[in-house]
Design a protein around this motif. Sequence first.
Motif, PDB file in Angstrom:
ATOM      1  N   ARG A  13       0.848  -1.503  -0.060  1.00 35.32           N
ATOM      2  CA  ARG A  13       0.131  -0.286   0.108  1.00 35.32           C
ATOM      3  C   ARG A  13       0.687   1.096  -0.141  1.00 35.32           C
ATOM      4  NH1 ARG A  13      -3.589  -1.820   4.873  1.00 35.32           N
ATOM      5  NH2 ARG A  13      -1.593  -2.295   5.822  1.00 35.32           N
ATOM      6  N   ASP A 104       6.412  -2.333  11.739  1.00 36.10           N
ATOM      7  CA  ASP A 104       5.293  -1.229  10.350  1.00 36.10           C
ATOM      8  C   ASP A 104       4.523   0.632  11.308  1.00 36.10           C
ATOM      9  OD1 ASP A 104       2.979  -2.637  11.339  1.00 36.10           O
ATOM     10  OD2 ASP A 104       2.465  -2.627   9.184  1.00 36.10           O
ATOM     11  N   ASP A 212      -0.919   3.202  12.964  1.00 29.05           N
ATOM     12  CA  ASP A 212       0.011   1.509  11.407  1.00 29.05           C
ATOM     13  C   ASP A 212       0.189   2.611  10.293  1.00 29.05           C
ATOM     14  OD1 ASP A 212       0.867   0.238   9.035  1.00 29.05           O
ATOM     15  OD2 ASP A 212      -0.926  -1.678  10.374  1.00 29.05           O
TER      16      ASP A 212
HETATM   17 MG    MG Z   1       0.030  -2.708   9.843  1.00 26.23          MG
END
Ligand code: MG
Length: 324
Positions: A13, A104, A212
Amino acid sequence: MKAVLLVGGLGTRLRPLTYRIPKPLVPVMGKPLIMHAVDSLPDEVDEVIIPVGYKKEAMQDYLEKNRPKRKITLVDEPEPLGTGGAVKNVEEYIDGPFMVLNGDMISSLDLNGFLRFHREKGGIASISLWQVEDPSPFGVALLDEDNRITRFQEKPKREDAFSDWINAGAYALEYEVLDHIGEGFVSMEREVFPKLLDHGMYGLKFDGHWIDCGTRENLLGAFNILMGTTGSVSPEAVTEGAVINHPVVVEKGAVIAGATIGPDSYISERAVVGPLSDVQGSVIYCDARIGSKSKIRGSIIDEGVTIPDGAEIVSKIISHVTEE
Ligand code: MG
Ligand code: GDD
């Protein structure tokens, strides 16, 4: 004590940024995501184990050049083994109670306090919990009055979510947890946590900040959180006619040549923003050049990219690397 850092995802992403560098090396306020995680670990963690597959060389390279104070050991994970399988795969490096962090996230959780909580509760596992409005993209936990987790479900449908406290991706685990992880691909959240409930699994709620960084919006959000309400601007970076709308960070060696910056923007070292350009809610990485009269909104401009005069870039990630 050992800590395992989970960073094995492909960062899809955040493409095309993650075509050039793996997600753990994406800089947030001048420091790669993994180093935010590594630096947040308690002092008693003397070694960080990182199972890696995707772009291992880039990680090795970073560690050799930057030599972090903590011992960091990269371990091969040629095929993704899932969050549980990745931990099982490094079992030989673990010698007692240990920690696991999703690599992350940017979080204000005090991990020393978290370890104290885990020891006081005396369960087989403790996880950190963060409150959200929509828990459906996360792991959801239900607690009793002693903070013991009675139910855990990964990514429930929104109408099935039984709590708004979600797994914030930091775990303190007893060595025996490894006995509950099977071989091959195993999801910690879907397969292991449900099995640990009977052995005493506790949740520590915290507040402050947590995000996140897996998407463009959230990565930009992480910069905003860390920038605070004012930010900082390197004085020699700003030329006459420039307009700064705080919060903004402009690093040394950047040039804001009569442009408008902010709010919520981060301009990295040696980046140049040309006359009459306007950068809002965006991150410009090192050595990027924004021409004149360009408009950049909600976007991430990668290292070394040149944006031509008069461009309009809205809600995009731009890199000079555009494929695997
Ligand atoms: Mg994640
Ligand atoms: N080594 C390795 N191998 N690491 C992995 C693998 C794998 O096969 N799969 C994922 N990871 C790493 C990712 O890089 C990330 O840092 C972390 O494990 C979590 O995986 P994500 O893919 O980002 O999961 P998520 O964000 O959908 O959900 C997880 O995090 C949520 C909080 O952000 C779960 O732990 C949820 O329960 C949690 O709420």
